[in-house]
Scaffold this active site. Structure first.
Site, PDB file in Angstrom:
ATOM      1  CG  HIS A   1      37.514  35.101  44.735  1.00  0.00           C
ATOM      2  ND1 HIS A   1      37.339  34.585  43.471  1.00  0.00           N
ATOM      3  CD2 HIS A   1      36.407  34.752  45.434  1.00  0.00           C
ATOM      4  CE1 HIS A   1      36.181  33.959  43.415  1.00  0.00           C
ATOM      5  NE2 HIS A   1      35.591  34.047  44.590  1.00  0.00           N
TER       6      HIS A   1
ATOM      7  CG  HIS B   1      37.165  27.418  38.726  1.00  0.00           C
ATOM      8  ND1 HIS B   1      37.682  27.853  37.525  1.00  0.00           N
ATOM      9  CD2 HIS B   1      36.275  26.436  38.418  1.00  0.00           C
ATOM     10  CE1 HIS B   1      37.128  27.176  36.537  1.00  0.00           C
ATOM     11  NE2 HIS B   1      36.284  26.301  37.049  1.00  0.00           N
TER      12      HIS B   1
ATOM     13  CG  HIS C   1      34.724  30.372  47.299  1.00  0.00           C
ATOM     14  ND1 HIS C   1      33.369  30.268  47.518  1.00  0.00           N
ATOM     15  CD2 HIS C   1      34.884  31.474  46.526  1.00  0.00           C
ATOM     16  CE1 HIS C   1      32.740  31.242  46.908  1.00  0.00           C
ATOM     17  NE2 HIS C   1      33.639  32.007  46.300  1.00  0.00           N
TER      18      HIS C   1
ATOM     19  CB  THR D   1      31.741  36.520  41.716  1.00  0.00           C
ATOM     20  OG1 THR D   1      32.380  35.416  42.369  1.00  0.00           O
ATOM     21  CG2 THR D   1      31.099  37.434  42.744  1.00  0.00           C
TER      22      THR D   1
ATOM     23  CG  HIS E   1      33.279  35.307  48.101  1.00  0.00           C
ATOM     24  ND1 HIS E   1      33.254  35.282  46.713  1.00  0.00           N
ATOM     25  CD2 HIS E   1      33.596  36.573  48.450  1.00  0.00           C
ATOM     26  CE1 HIS E   1      33.550  36.488  46.260  1.00  0.00           C
ATOM     27  NE2 HIS E   1      33.777  37.280  47.285  1.00  0.00           N
TER      28      HIS E   1
END
Length: 245
Positions: free
Chosen positions: A112, A85, A110, A195, A129
């Site tokens: 995004h 992910h 991590h 999220t 994040h």
């Protein structure tokens, strides 16, 4: 054990193999964000929650008092993992954020692409994040946006050690995260959620108004490995969004 699982599986990146096998979720097709709430009863908040994240930042209240963020970070990463992910840096104990009379331990960081939070409807090319937790499992996440520009030295160090295959991890001895937090005197504060599944609410979000830069190649490196991994913005539902200058 339940509290341990909440912390260990932050943002749905289930470090428990059993949890990962039981409830598969993703960002496209039948596992896309609009279906998360139907994949499992464990994920019902993704559909029924009222304070979900991310959101679009538009109207904000100006804070009357400044609540400072006090970072005491050690360079103690544990490893970098590709969980399918995201690319995630896990940290050993020893780094702390103090905010509003609470002490939050640095747990993981991590990424995004593009950003999950938006400002006036506009995404940043990438978002980090930085996840913290109190001893009681209360979560605080610092969000840092990346614009396309110069190569970022910290991102370079992470990407050089990042596994390209899902389920792999690599040890890393040192990583100084503080360059991402060099100007945190101006930020947006709001209450939100994870999220990703299980989308649990009660998460304190701190969105830095100071942006970082990452090169086009660095952003492409992440996208080539993980793909786009942003949850669409969710309804604000009248929550209070405060900007601290």
């Amino acid at each position: 054990m339940k509290k341990f699982m909440v912390i260990a599986s932050l943002f749905g990146y289930f470090l428990s193999a059993n949890a990962a096998d039981s409830h598969h979720w993703g960002y496209s097709g039948k596992y896309a964000p609009e279906h998360w709430g139907d994949i499992s009863s464990d994920f019902h908040i993704c559909k029924n929650g009222k304070y979900q994240s991310p959101i679009d930042i538009t109207d904000v209240l100006e804070a009357t008092t400044n609540a400072p963020l006090a970072f005491t970070y050690a360079t103690k990463p544990n490893n970098i993992t590709n969980n399918g992910h995201t690319i995630q840096v896990n940290f050993k104990q020893g780094s702390v954020l103090r905010f509003e009379k609470k002490e939050y331990a640095l747990v993981q960081m991590h990424f995004h692409t593009p950003s999950e939070y938006t400002f006036s409807g506009k995404h940043a090319p990438m978002e980090a994040h930085i996840v913290h937790s109190t001893k009681n499992g209360e979560l605080l996440v610092v969000s840092v946006m990346f614009d396309e520009g110069e190569e970022n030295a910290l991102i370079k160090q992470i990407w050089e050690n990042a596994p390209k295959n899902t389920g792999e991890n690599k040890a890393i001895k040192q990583l100084d995260v503080t360059p991402l937090l060099k100007d945190m005197t101006s930020y947006v504060r709001l209450d939100g959620s994870l999220t990703t599944p299980p989308c649990s609410e009660g998460v304190v979000w701190i969105l830095s108004k100071s942006r970082q830069q990452a090169s086009k190649d660095q952003i492409a490196f992440f996208t080539d490995i993980i793909g786009k991994n942003n949850r669409p913005t969710q309804p604000t539902n009248g929550r209070v969004i405060v900007q601290v200058k």
